[in-house]
Design an enzyme around this catalytic site. Structure first.
Site, mmCIF file in Angstrom:
data_model
loop_
_atom_site.group_PDB
_atom_site.id
_atom_site.type_symbol
_atom_site.label_atom_id
_atom_site.label_comp_id
_atom_site.label_asym_id
_atom_site.label_seq_id
_atom_site.Cartn_x
_atom_site.Cartn_y
_atom_site.Cartn_z
ATOM 1 N N SER A 19 7.277 -12.309 8.256
ATOM 2 C CA SER A 19 6.651 -12.753 9.400
ATOM 3 C C SER A 19 5.039 -12.658 9.511
ATOM 4 C CB SER A 19 7.094 -12.030 10.832
ATOM 5 O OG SER A 19 7.226 -10.961 10.820
ATOM 6 N N LYS A 45 11.561 -7.846 8.546
ATOM 7 C CA LYS A 45 11.935 -6.469 8.027
ATOM 8 C C LYS A 45 11.722 -5.411 8.954
ATOM 9 C CE LYS A 45 11.091 -4.640 3.457
ATOM 10 N NZ LYS A 45 10.237 -4.921 2.337
ATOM 11 N N GLY A 58 -11.605 -9.449 5.121
ATOM 12 C CA GLY A 58 -12.631 -10.371 5.013
ATOM 13 C C GLY A 58 -12.397 -11.523 5.435
ATOM 14 N N GLU A 126 -18.144 -13.442 -0.201
ATOM 15 C CA GLU A 126 -17.230 -12.115 -0.944
ATOM 16 C C GLU A 126 -17.746 -12.722 -2.498
ATOM 17 O OE1 GLU A 126 -13.344 -10.640 1.075
ATOM 18 O OE2 GLU A 126 -13.822 -12.624 1.818
ATOM 19 N N HIS A 244 -7.769 -4.309 -5.888
ATOM 20 C CA HIS A 244 -8.934 -4.448 -5.111
ATOM 21 C C HIS A 244 -10.127 -3.240 -5.387
ATOM 22 C CE1 HIS A 244 -11.939 -4.808 -1.977
ATOM 23 N NE2 HIS A 244 -11.258 -5.845 -1.537
ATOM 24 N N ARG A 291 -13.417 -9.813 -8.903
ATOM 25 C CA ARG A 291 -12.764 -8.554 -8.402
ATOM 26 C C ARG A 291 -12.219 -7.814 -9.698
ATOM 27 N NH1 ARG A 291 -9.129 -9.497 -3.066
ATOM 28 N NH2 ARG A 291 -11.100 -9.620 -2.104
ATOM 29 N N HIS A 352 -3.475 -4.537 -4.948
ATOM 30 C CA HIS A 352 -3.956 -5.413 -3.684
ATOM 31 C C HIS A 352 -3.060 -6.513 -3.458
ATOM 32 C CE1 HIS A 352 -6.587 -6.428 -0.416
ATOM 33 N NE2 HIS A 352 -6.898 -7.663 -0.894
ATOM 34 N N ARG A 387 -7.069 -13.605 -8.339
ATOM 35 C CA ARG A 387 -7.575 -14.507 -7.151
ATOM 36 C C ARG A 387 -8.768 -14.277 -6.423
ATOM 37 N NH1 ARG A 387 -7.279 -13.181 -1.783
ATOM 38 N NH2 ARG A 387 -6.555 -10.850 -2.314
ATOM 39 N N SER A 392 -6.231 -16.208 -0.430
ATOM 40 C CA SER A 392 -5.017 -16.287 -0.023
ATOM 41 C C SER A 392 -4.376 -16.528 1.261
ATOM 42 C CB SER A 392 -4.471 -14.521 -0.117
ATOM 43 O OG SER A 392 -5.515 -13.699 0.510
HETATM 44 C C1 SIN Z 1 -11.366 -8.034 1.321
HETATM 45 O O1 SIN Z 1 -11.676 -8.442 2.615
HETATM 46 O O2 SIN Z 1 -11.909 -7.514 0.612
HETATM 47 C C2 SIN Z 1 -10.038 -8.707 0.866
HETATM 48 C C3 SIN Z 1 -10.131 -10.042 0.821
HETATM 49 C C4 SIN Z 1 -9.025 -10.703 0.091
HETATM 50 O O3 SIN Z 1 -8.322 -9.884 -0.457
HETATM 51 O O4 SIN Z 1 -9.025 -11.873 -0.243
#
Ligand code: SIN
Length: 415
Positions: A19, A45, A58, A126, A244, A291, A352, A387, A392
């Site tokens: 969910s 779950k 983010g 980002e 992350h 990242r 992450h 990624r 995501s």
């Molecule tokens: C973040 O806010 O740094 C994470 C964003 C993400 O994982 O895409």
């Protein structure tokens, strides 16, 4: 192994396991748009609202026509570069081109992305994005705001059954390798159930809790991927786990609070304990390098200086502005007596996101007929080896959207 246990037997047109944003959005769309003679069931779950999506801070990438600096071509290029060239370019193009349409639908379902004083959508940046293209909500509570809006919408609908505190424990197939349903286990009632259905949708998220340190909540244990694998579905890119760079390095256990990359997007610098920056030694894109690059740089600094964390210096942002832009992060820092506009924030890398998962097409189709996977549990090929930030939630929404379109185009009852 279940043969001696008495089980209830039920039948649904479709069952969604999980969910988070992918599962809820698919449920709402299926319920609105598809023919579901035997009804729709969501199995989750924990509580309906609890998911990994809820903790996303983010934002969500969207290539909007009004964002004149941006284009799908640029977004696709950024996605492929961040993914170390292993992204499926066709998938990246498809998802990028659908982004504005799914954002419009989410807004109609009640999702409010942040706007400026002229009521225009705000776009932030980002790591590894060449322009500002990330929508956010509630400042730094994007996942929570989307999840909450979808839960509210879903609860206003009739005829969707929800099993909370219930696990999917086994997928059922026939001799022709076609999905026939699943066995669920409600752990608060200690009850198993056979659920017959032609459509099982796994929206069960990633695997963060397999690691000692993770930004993911307790429920993120990769069980959906394991279920599919045990049932013979093909999995893909299982070696690609994203760490992350900046999880909050203070806290009591291995589930770490995230310090969003958007803080670096707003100009924060990574520093050592003496306040010296170090990213210039590693990559010319500095704090906004992809990242994986930033994570390896921090890890190297920690090893070389024999320390368990580095710091984020966001002191150029005033207290008032920080609290307004990042209310969740500000609140957590204050609980630990850190004032981000005066003190450095201790950070270290943490598991992450899982780029790999159940191999799917962009409409969630797996290698097993009648079994679908969407969101982080799936591997469409969008993310390659790493990624791009905020792709995501976009992938969750587009795969849910495409899955429902696919199921509508096929008579659900025919399976
Ligand atoms: C973040 O806010 O740094 C994470 C964003 C993400 O994982 O895409």
């Amino acid at each position: 192994e279940y043969k001696d246990i008495k089980m209830k037997h039920t039948k649904y047109s479709a069952v969604i396991v999980g969910s988070g944003i992918a599962g809820l959005y698919a449920a709402i769309k299926l319920h609105k748009e598809a023919k579901l003679e035997d009804g729709l069931l969501i199995v989750t779950k924990s509580q309906l609202i609890e998911s990994n999506s809820k903790y996303a801070q983010g934002g969500m990438v969207c290539v909007m026509p009004e964002n004149k600096l941006d284009s799908c071509t640029l977004h696709i290029e950024d996605t492929i570069k961040a993914g170390a060239g292993l992204t499926d370019a066709k998938v990246a193009a498809f998802i990028s081109e659908k982004s504005a349409e799914v954002v419009k639908e989410l807004q109609k379902l009640g999702v409010d992305f942040d706007r400026d004083e002229n009521n225009k959508l705000k776009f932030t940046k980002e790591a590894a994005h060449s322009v500002n293209r990330i929508l956010h909500a509630g400042g730094d509570a994007t996942g929570f705001c989307i999840e909450n809006a979808l839960v509210k919408y879903l609860m206003s609908q009739k005829d969707i059954d929800i099993y909370e505190q219930t696990l999917a424990v086994e997928l059922l197939k026939d001799s022709k390798n076609i999905n026939r349903g699943l066995i669920t286990y409600n752990y608060s009632e200690n009850e198993y159930e056979i659920v017959e259905t032609p459509v099982v949708i796994l929206a069960t998220g990633g695997i963060g809790q397999l690691y000692k340190y993770t930004t993911n909540p307790d429920i993120t244990t990769g069980d959906g991927i394991a279920l599919a694998y045990r049932a013979g579905a093909i999995v893909k890119d299982m070696e690609f786990v994203q760490f992350h760079p900046t999880a909050f390095a203070l806290g009591e256990n291995g589930t770490m609070f995230l310090i969003s990359e958007a803080v670096r997007g707003e100009g924060a610098k990574l520093v050592d304990k003496d306040g010296h920056t170090f990213m210039e030694k590693y990559d010319k894109r500095l704090e906004l390098a992809p990242r994986d690059v930033v994570t390896r740089a921090i890890f190297n600094e920690m090893k070389e200086t024999n320390t368990s964390n580095v710091y984020l210096n966001a002191t150029h942002i005033s207290e008032e502005k920080f609290e307004k832009r990042f209310p969740t992060i500000f609140g957590t820092c204050r609980e630990y007596n850190i004032n981000p506009s005066k003190d450095y924030i201790p950070v270290s890398p943490s598991a992450h996101y899982f780029m790999g998962g159940i191999k799917t097409q962009v409409n969630g189709k797996t290698s097993t007929e009648g079994l679908y996977a969407i969101g982080e549990a799936s591997c469409t090929g969008l993310h390659g080896a790493n990624r791009l930030a905020s792709n995501s939630i976009l992938e969750c929404a587009v795969t849910a959207f495409e899955l429902v379109n696919f199921l509508k185009s096929k008579n659900l009852e025919e399976n």
